[in-house]
Design a protein around this motif. Structure first.
Motif, PDB file in Angstrom:
ATOM      1  N   PRO A   1      69.510  22.831  75.294  1.00 45.36           N
ATOM      2  CA  PRO A   1      70.637  22.054  74.779  1.00 45.36           C
ATOM      3  C   PRO A   1      71.955  22.802  75.008  1.00 45.36           C
ATOM      4  O   PRO A   1      72.011  24.029  74.882  1.00 45.36           O
TER       5      PRO A   1
ATOM      6  N   GLN B   1      56.734  21.282  77.009  1.00 44.94           N
ATOM      7  CA  GLN B   1      57.485  21.342  78.262  1.00 44.94           C
ATOM      8  C   GLN B   1      58.403  20.124  78.372  1.00 44.94           C
ATOM      9  O   GLN B   1      58.014  19.003  78.063  1.00 44.94           O
ATOM     10  N   GLY B   2      59.598  20.365  78.814  1.00 44.27           N
ATOM     11  CA  GLY B   2      60.551  19.304  79.098  1.00 44.27           C
ATOM     12  C   GLY B   2      61.282  19.620  80.388  1.00 44.27           C
ATOM     13  O   GLY B   2      61.057  20.678  81.004  1.00 44.27           O
TER      14      GLY B   2
ATOM     15  N   THR C   1      63.106  15.696  68.921  1.00 44.64           N
ATOM     16  CA  THR C   1      63.478  16.630  69.973  1.00 44.64           C
ATOM     17  C   THR C   1      64.070  15.894  71.152  1.00 44.64           C
ATOM     18  O   THR C   1      63.536  14.887  71.601  1.00 44.64           O
ATOM     19  N   LYS C   2      65.211  16.404  71.609  1.00 50.82           N
ATOM     20  CA  LYS C   2      65.773  15.910  72.855  1.00 50.82           C
ATOM     21  C   LYS C   2      65.346  16.855  73.983  1.00 50.82           C
ATOM     22  O   LYS C   2      65.086  16.434  75.098  1.00 50.82           O
ATOM     23  N   THR C   3      65.245  18.140  73.625  1.00 54.41           N
ATOM     24  CA  THR C   3      64.872  19.140  74.631  1.00 54.41           C
ATOM     25  C   THR C   3      63.543  18.782  75.280  1.00 54.41           C
ATOM     26  O   THR C   3      63.370  18.907  76.493  1.00 54.41           O
ATOM     27  N   MET C   4      62.588  18.350  74.473  1.00 58.81           N
ATOM     28  CA  MET C   4      61.247  18.102  74.994  1.00 58.81           C
ATOM     29  C   MET C   4      60.993  16.608  75.229  1.00 58.81           C
ATOM     30  O   MET C   4      59.859  16.202  75.460  1.00 58.81           O
ATOM     31  N   ALA C   5      62.052  15.807  75.185  1.00 62.89           N
ATOM     32  CA  ALA C   5      61.909  14.391  75.530  1.00 62.89           C
ATOM     33  C   ALA C   5      61.722  14.264  77.041  1.00 62.89           C
ATOM     34  O   ALA C   5      62.174  15.118  77.799  1.00 62.89           O
TER      35      ALA C   5
ATOM     36  N   ASN D   1      64.758  18.984  80.557  1.00 64.95           N
ATOM     37  CA  ASN D   1      66.149  18.730  80.194  1.00 64.95           C
ATOM     38  C   ASN D   1      66.974  19.990  80.003  1.00 64.95           C
ATOM     39  O   ASN D   1      68.124  19.921  79.571  1.00 64.95           O
ATOM     40  N   GLY D   2      66.409  21.139  80.336  1.00 68.42           N
ATOM     41  CA  GLY D   2      67.152  22.381  80.153  1.00 68.42           C
ATOM     42  C   GLY D   2      67.331  22.708  78.678  1.00 68.42           C
ATOM     43  O   GLY D   2      66.771  22.051  77.800  1.00 68.42           O
TER      44      GLY D   2
END
Lengths: 353, 353
Positions: free
Chosen positions: B160, B154-155, A281-285, B157-158
């Motif tokens: 994608p 939770q992140g 996941t990039k969203t939750m990185a 980064n908004g």
């Protein structure tokens, strides 16, 4: 009144009542002189602390040396004692929750006006450092425009084993701790409340709530979660505050916490994907370290007056009261709304509260 | 079918599509043989990975060597591709969320039945270690009887910056991460859902939700908070689980956490009051160390089969599918209920869902 110091008598010398003298001591124009309590050993304790033991409430109220009555009894008798004291010409400070219903507070305020006496409520947690930090953080936009606030106190010790477990005495955690957290919340925005939803916890099987969760939406779009628990062996943060530029957290009473926010001096850097469970996941990185600032919690400016400094100044006509009865009334109306929302299992909306 | 290995072709070779080959590789009876994607560079990537590039979906479906079609396209075309593939006699695995509406899933399942083909959804996060730990903790009563679960990702980064920001493509965080967290939640109790309340977050100004919070109550009295955020610079714990004997927390993807619980071998010791802000509190003091156990998080037993081991065994008639379409349907119904609760700003209750 130019007589000084003003004599304060404490009615109800339990946990809170016996704590007040140390709050009053630093204020020159106030002096705790006596105590009345229905429990004999507490009268002995008071006497050994150098305070005059009164044999009855009536004895307090007919003593012309007494200027101020401080009420720290169980909640169900606040109203009756307050009205008697005001009618006897005393100023009155009352512990929280001031009354069990908002209508009862109006009755007291009416008498205070008629008798031209000061009546105020000991909402002491307006002076809590954690709350003042959050208020300052919002006002100074340290996290940008704040749009969401979570305020929690959690313990694992259940409800104290006294009248606080009984409904008729105004027990339960919504009236006990809720009244503080909601009072604080309402000072974080000038907006009125649009909607409320709530759940009470009754895990411990008492006749009152052992905790609650409420979601509150204000017309200015601020949303809030307020939560009190007594069945939580692990605590979630005391404060969790989201702004459009960052998130602040105060984890505990020792004010451990941080503010994590975007760095205005660095263009946004794409975060790196992380392995999370069975997926990437990039969203939750986590946001990239380069474009993020991790800051300590900034202390709030010192309060101009303590609760009792303000009360004394109000007695002398030099200050208005910080804890206003209209504000306390609004908190009680909110508590009633929370009880109603939980009872009906509804989102109560368009409240204009 | 006794032909082995079964040939799998991936339709949609983006982030998830190109991740699947490494999940499939350990399973002897499955082999990824080809790819179809509408974006030319992805076809080049696939070819350089040794996979056959198909020039069209039709070319995939008319290739009798293809046994299984794996759909990893944007969500809006899952249904159409799935139905075409099933009618062409292929088995189908579909990425999540399987469809944007629950009705669409029923249409697919009907075709799968008529064609006697396997259709299943890649709800891979049922295999996440954190989830399996929680499920095991509940089943083995490590915290006593669990009555409340909070599950959050939770992140900061908004959303994608692709189709996931668009409603017509099935974008938004409720469909993206919500579908995982809700699927996991429904596996933690056998009870049906009584009530749902929810708020969507639209802080980022996209046409889809950038996060959500939902409160779910089951008929067995279990309550749950499920929350996804993309505007959180500080994360709350991934899992927060309350039982009548303790609380468990898993803080992050690295499985940091603990179980704090009452010590069954020690009589309860009264906690010591602590100074908390401007007041003393015993209620919110930490429970006494003497009567409390602080334990590491216990690993879950290994899963008997991976997703693809199970799928292969189902193809061979040796296992039933772990991810059942009825379960996936229920999650979609729940998502629709959450959208409705948020839209109407109501507690939807007596749902029997």
């Amino acid at each position: 009144m130019d007589k000084k110091p003003y004599h304060v008598v404490i009615v109800g010398y339990g946990g809170m009542g016996s704590y007040h003298p140390q709050l009053i001591a630093p204020v020159e124009s106030l002096r705790v002189t006596g105590v009345f309590d229905v429990i004999p050993y507490r009268m002995e304790l008071a006497e050994s602390a150098g305070l005059k033991p009164y044999e009855s409430l009536d004895a307090v109220l007919t003593d012309s040396e007494v200027d101020v009555v401080l009420i720290a009894t169980p909640n169900d008798v606040h109203k009756d004692i307050a009205i008697q004291a005001l009618k006897a010409g005393k100023h009155v400070i009352c512990e929280k929750p001031v009354t069990i219903t908002s209508a009862d507070l109006l009755d007291i305020v009416e008498v205070a006006k008629a008798e031209d006496r000061i009546f105020t409520v000991h909402q002491n947690r307006r002076w809590d450092e954690d709350f003042r930090i959050v208020k300052h953080l919002i006002e100074t936009k340290q996290a940008g425009e704040v749009f969401h606030v979570e305020s929690r106190v959690q313990g694992a010790n259940g409800i104290p084993g006294d009248w606080r477990q009984l409904k008729a005495y105004g027990g339960g955690m919504l009236l006990d701790w809720g009244v503080h957290l909601l009072d604080q919340l309402l000072l974080l925005t000038d907006s009125k409340i649009d909607s409320v939803t709530a759940e009470l916890s009754t895990i411990l099987g008492t006749e009152v709530d052992d905790g609650f969760t409420t979601h509150i939406r204000f017309y200015d779009e601020l949303t809030a979660v307020v939560e009190v628990g007594t069945t939580n062996y692990v605590t979630l943060p005391r404060w969790y505050v989201k702004g459009n530029e960052g998130t602040a957290v105060i984890r505990d009473w020792d004010l451990n916490g941080e503010l994590v926010r975007s760095n205005p001096d660095v263009a946004r850097v794409e975060p790196k994907p992380i392995q999370a469970g069975q997926g990437l996941t990039k969203t939750m990185a986590p946001p990239s370290e380069e474009s993020t600032l991790r800051l300590p919690i900034e202390k709030a400016p010192a309060a101009a007056q303590t609760f009792y400094e303000n009360f004394a100044a109000a007695l002398e006509g030099k200050s208005t009261l910080i804890v206003k009865n209209e504000e306390v009334y609004r908190v009680l109306r909110l508590i009633e709304t929370i009880f109603e929302a939980a009872e009906k299992r509804e989102v109560l909306k368009d409240l204009n509260l």
